[in-house]
Design a protein around this motif. Structure first.
Motif, PDB file in Angstrom:
ATOM      1  N   UNK A  64       0.704  -1.642   0.251  1.00  8.33           N
ATOM      2  CA  UNK A  64       0.053   0.050   0.419  1.00  8.33           C
ATOM      3  C   UNK A  64       0.644   1.707  -0.059  1.00  8.33           C
ATOM      4  N   UNK A  65       1.591   1.362   0.701  1.00  7.67           N
ATOM      5  CA  UNK A  65       2.765   2.494   0.895  1.00  7.67           C
ATOM      6  C   UNK A  65       3.435   2.488  -0.869  1.00  7.67           C
ATOM      7  N   UNK A  66       3.631   1.847  -0.639  1.00  8.43           N
ATOM      8  CA  UNK A  66       4.487   2.225  -2.457  1.00  8.43           C
ATOM      9  C   UNK A  66       3.211   2.292  -3.264  1.00  8.43           C
ATOM     10  N   UNK A 115      10.132   0.942   0.325  1.00  8.39           N
ATOM     11  CA  UNK A 115       8.941   0.848   0.785  1.00  8.39           C
ATOM     12  C   UNK A 115       8.482  -1.563   0.415  1.00  8.39           C
ATOM     13  N   UNK A 116       9.809  -1.673   1.470  1.00  5.34           N
ATOM     14  CA  UNK A 116      10.183  -3.056   1.340  1.00  5.34           C
ATOM     15  C   UNK A 116       9.142  -3.456   2.170  1.00  5.34           C
ATOM     16  N   UNK A 145       8.600  -0.039   7.360  1.00  5.54           N
ATOM     17  CA  UNK A 145      10.600   0.122   7.648  1.00  5.54           C
ATOM     18  C   UNK A 145      10.739   1.338   8.034  1.00  5.54           C
ATOM     19  N   UNK A 146       9.272   2.345   8.342  1.00  4.49           N
ATOM     20  CA  UNK A 146       9.654   3.245   8.614  1.00  4.49           C
ATOM     21  C   UNK A 146       9.001   3.772   9.990  1.00  4.49           C
ATOM     22  N   UNK A 184      -1.711   3.583   7.431  1.00  2.76           N
ATOM     23  CA  UNK A 184      -0.602   4.560   7.655  1.00  2.76           C
ATOM     24  C   UNK A 184       0.317   4.830   6.805  1.00  2.76           C
ATOM     25  N   UNK A 185       0.390   2.747   6.594  1.00  2.69           N
ATOM     26  CA  UNK A 185       1.576   2.859   4.639  1.00  2.69           C
ATOM     27  C   UNK A 185       0.839   3.581   3.909  1.00  2.69           C
ATOM     28  N   UNK A 186      -0.246   3.836   3.439  1.00  2.00           N
ATOM     29  CA  UNK A 186      -0.912   4.915   2.747  1.00  2.00           C
ATOM     30  C   UNK A 186      -0.463   6.640   2.650  1.00  2.00           C
TER      31      UNK A 186
END
Length: 276
Positions: free
Chosen positions: A11-13, A105-106, A242-243, A257-259
């Motif tokens: 979702x983040x990537x 965004x691994x 990872x952040x 949160x990832x988005x």
């Protein structure tokens, strides 16, 4: 030369790719096809998509991104990332690709307590997030298999959802078995039937790119970032699981949160390109 290369198709990537596409920035998203929530069939606590299969979320996101001509998606892994002469070089198979910015965004991978039978139910009746999976056990007993200081807090959060909360040391659980009502925990002195169980897995970064680039880490083990995902390495951003931004007590393990992190990092990349 790409404006940005995104490594990771969760979702983040995907959100970072969508945001960059809407700004007509030449973007490549690399997706190795491994996801933390690969065993989950119903993702929750995400507005307008509560209960949707994460694989379906990724499919919909890719279809939306396909409308933006400047974004390319490859089902491939990044073997290495190096920085030199003001740009970043990403190794993908035999290719060497260059970009002004890299968004990592691994994601992470979980190591569960070594309890026989536990892993078979991970992502279903065994979970770690009460906000994402607690409601599904409403009105029924649950177990918190956790010997850390956080166990008490987790148990208290679940009291408003479950009919009973049993806090159990992982050392007391000999085996976990599925049942019609959820799970049977075979303890050292008895068997306990519950609707579901919450555990505290040990997580680690899925990729070694953070260390290879020399990205500074927080005590949590995640990449140290500012609110926009900038890391200690110029041009390198970290988002998703990872952040760990400085203003938060730890990484936020949730889809929403990832988005949000992916969008903010993409905004920062666009701003940096304009400033440059």
């Amino acid at each position: 030369m790409y404006d940005a290369i995104i490594i990771g198709g969760g979702p983040a990537g995907l959100q970072a790719a969508l945001t960059l596409g809407r700004m007509h920035r030449r973007t490549l998203l690399l997706d190795a096809g491994t996801y933390r929530n690969s065993t989950v069939r119903h993702a929750h606590n995400l507005l307008t998509n509560d209960g949707r299969d994460p694989a379906e979320l990724r499919r919909i996101a890719r279809a939306e991104i396909a409308a933006y001509d400047t974004v390319e998606i490859r089902d491939a892994a990044a073997a290495a990332v190096t920085r030199d002469e003001g740009s970043l070089t990403i190794a993908v198979g035999d290719e060497r690709l260059r970009a002004h910015a890299v968004i990592l965004a691994t994601g992470v991978t979980d190591e569960l307590p070594p309890i026989p039978g536990l892993a078979e139910h991970w992502g279903d009746t065994v979970a770690n997030c009460p906000f994402c999976h607690g409601h599904e056990f409403a009105g029924r007993p649950v177990a918190v298999i956790n010997a850390t200081a956080h166990a008490g807090m987790l148990a208290r959060m679940l009291e408003s959802v479950a009919s009973a909360v049993h806090v159990i040391d992982p050392a007391e659980v000999r085996e976990v078995e599925g049942s019609e009502g959820g799970l049977v925990l075979h303890l050292t002195d008895r068997a306990l039937e519950v609707a579901g169980a919450f555990v505290a897995p040990v997580w680690r970064s899925r990729s070694d790119l953070l260390d290879a680039l020399g990205v500074e880490r927080q005590e949590s083990g995640a990449a140290r970032t500012d609110p926009f995902g900038r890391t200690s390495v110029e041009g390198v951003y970290a988002v998703g699981d990872i952040a760990h931004p400085d203003h938060l007590p730890g990484p936020l393990f949730s889809l929403a949160a990832a988005i949000a992190g992916g969008q903010l990092a993409a905004v920062a990349v666009v701003q940096s390109l304009v400033m440059d």
